[in-house]
Design a protein around this motif. Sequence first.
Motif, short mmCIF file in Angstrom:
data_model
loop_
_atom_site.label_atom_id
_atom_site.label_comp_id
_atom_site.label_asym_id
_atom_site.label_seq_id
_atom_site.Cartn_x
_atom_site.Cartn_y
_atom_site.Cartn_z
N ALA A 1 1.05 3.87 -3.10
CA ALA A 1 0.78 5.42 -2.79
C ALA A 1 1.76 6.02 -3.11
O ALA A 1 1.74 7.45 -3.74
CB ALA A 1 0.45 5.75 -1.09
N ALA B 1 0.80 -1.25 -0.15
CA ALA B 1 0.00 0.09 -0.08
C ALA B 1 0.89 1.26 -0.08
O ALA B 1 0.63 2.16 -0.76
CB ALA B 1 -0.96 -0.14 1.20
N LYS C 1 -6.94 -3.54 -0.92
CA LYS C 1 -5.96 -3.60 0.55
C LYS C 1 -7.09 -3.57 1.65
O LYS C 1 -6.81 -4.38 2.39
CB LYS C 1 -4.90 -2.46 0.69
CG LYS C 1 -3.87 -2.44 -0.45
CD LYS C 1 -3.18 -3.71 -0.47
CE LYS C 1 -1.92 -3.73 -1.54
NZ LYS C 1 -1.81 -4.96 -2.28
N ARG D 1 -7.24 4.25 -6.15
CA ARG D 1 -8.59 3.81 -5.39
C ARG D 1 -8.88 2.37 -5.45
O ARG D 1 -9.25 1.69 -4.37
CB ARG D 1 -9.64 4.64 -5.86
CG ARG D 1 -11.15 4.24 -5.21
CD ARG D 1 -11.08 4.72 -3.85
NE ARG D 1 -12.22 4.25 -3.20
CZ ARG D 1 -12.81 5.00 -2.08
NH1 ARG D 1 -11.88 5.72 -1.57
NH2 ARG D 1 -13.82 4.59 -1.41
N ALA E 1 -6.30 0.63 -3.02
CA ALA E 1 -6.87 0.96 -1.52
C ALA E 1 -8.18 -0.08 -1.40
O ALA E 1 -7.86 -0.40 -0.22
CB ALA E 1 -7.21 2.40 -1.44
#
Length: 119
Positions: A44, A40, A101, A95, A98
């Motif tokens: 990011a 993650a 995850k 997105r 995310a």
Amino acid sequence: MAEHVGASAEALESARSLLAARDRDLAEADAELAEVVSAAHAAATEAIRKLDAINAEIEAALAQNAVTAPLEGREFARFLLAKQREISDVLIAARAEADAKAVVLQRLLDRYRVSSTPA
């Protein structure tokens, strides 16, 4: 009395086995959690890098372009629309990553919960 000692020893061994199994499960969950958090963070960081690069391209275009003619304005508008699509693609991918995850983290949360009923 010997039966009581034998039963206690069996209960103790059973408890040890359960704790050892729980320990293994938690160690596996910890490793998976570390992997998910690392992935993650990498996703990011990559999204931020891409957005920064797009921002730099827009800033450079603004610095170089003095739009004085309608044709130049249309070209610049197309450029900005293309950059908007790139930004949208980066955000959609971030997105989705995310969301994926979050599903894994929810499953891990369930693994970390201690059951109140004996197994």
